[in-house]
Write an enzyme that holds these catalytic residues in place. Structure first.
Site, PDB file in Angstrom:
ATOM      1  N   VAL A   1       1.034  -1.225   0.108  1.00  0.00           N
ATOM      2  CA  VAL A   1      -0.155   0.114  -0.152  1.00  0.00           C
ATOM      3  C   VAL A   1       0.856   1.297  -0.005  1.00  0.00           C
ATOM      4  O   VAL A   1       1.748   1.385   0.707  1.00  0.00           O
ATOM      5  CB  VAL A   1      -0.947  -0.060   1.232  1.00  0.00           C
ATOM      6  CG1 VAL A   1      -1.897   1.246   1.157  1.00  0.00           C
ATOM      7  CG2 VAL A   1      -1.770  -1.185   1.319  1.00  0.00           C
ATOM      8  N   CYS A   2       0.708   2.221  -0.882  1.00  0.00           N
ATOM      9  CA  CYS A   2       1.245   3.475  -1.147  1.00  0.00           C
ATOM     10  C   CYS A   2       0.375   4.398  -1.346  1.00  0.00           C
ATOM     11  O   CYS A   2      -0.848   4.513  -1.270  1.00  0.00           O
ATOM     12  CB  CYS A   2       2.630   3.242  -1.845  1.00  0.00           C
ATOM     13  SG  CYS A   2       1.937   3.285  -3.650  1.00  0.00           S
ATOM     14  N   ALA A   3       1.055   5.777  -1.394  1.00  0.00           N
ATOM     15  CA  ALA A   3       0.017   6.841  -1.593  1.00  0.00           C
ATOM     16  C   ALA A   3      -0.778   6.868  -2.836  1.00  0.00           C
ATOM     17  O   ALA A   3      -2.091   6.923  -2.831  1.00  0.00           O
ATOM     18  CB  ALA A   3       0.901   7.988  -1.360  1.00  0.00           C
TER      19      ALA A   3
ATOM     20  N   GLY B   1       0.191   4.407  -5.414  1.00  0.00           N
ATOM     21  CA  GLY B   1       0.147   2.922  -6.227  1.00  0.00           C
ATOM     22  C   GLY B   1       1.080   3.071  -7.265  1.00  0.00           C
ATOM     23  O   GLY B   1       1.291   2.040  -8.057  1.00  0.00           O
TER      24      GLY B   1
ATOM     25  N   THR C   1       5.440   2.012  -6.116  1.00  0.00           N
ATOM     26  CA  THR C   1       5.451   0.808  -5.700  1.00  0.00           C
ATOM     27  C   THR C   1       5.246  -0.325  -6.593  1.00  0.00           C
ATOM     28  O   THR C   1       5.640  -1.486  -6.505  1.00  0.00           O
ATOM     29  CB  THR C   1       4.368   0.626  -4.367  1.00  0.00           C
ATOM     30  OG1 THR C   1       4.545   1.700  -3.619  1.00  0.00           O
ATOM     31  CG2 THR C   1       4.596  -0.536  -3.676  1.00  0.00           C
TER      32      THR C   1
END
Length: 106
Positions: free
Chosen positions: A9-11, A13, A16
């Site tokens: 999960v990232c800010a 997507g 990543t």
């Protein structure tokens, strides 16, 4: 269907997704059957509810959400961790995959 599922999960997507590719290559090298994918924080809740996730890794940029995700995932026994800044910055798929694997064996 893969043996285990790893969700990052990232800010947004975006960044990543490159790490996901490196993790997938490493999983193939280690002969591990893994479904590895990345989502943005806005998509994560739905995926936690609908998918069978075995481990959730947070990008360093959303580390402040760790407690929130730990609480959401505790009901489903999904371990949550923040990806090490160095491993994320260098896109070290091997280290991040190994972290996920360790969390799944606890």
């Amino acid at each position: 269907m893969a043996e285990k599922t790893i969700m990052l999960v990232c800010a947004a997507g975006m960044s990543t997704s490159m790490l996901v590719q490196k993790m997938q290559k490493e999983a193939e090298k280690q002969k591990l059957d893994r479904d590895i994918f990345a989502v943005s924080t806005s998509e994560a809740d739905q995926k936690i509810e609908s998918d069978n996730i075995d481990v959730l890794l947070l990008g360093p940029q959303v580390r402040f959400k760790k407690d929130e995700y730990t609480k959401k995932c505790s009901e489903k026994d999904i371990p949550v961790a923040v990806i090490e800044m160095r491993d994320y910055g260098t896109m070290n798929g091997e280290n991040v995959l190994n972290t996920a694997e360790q969390l799944m064996t606890k």
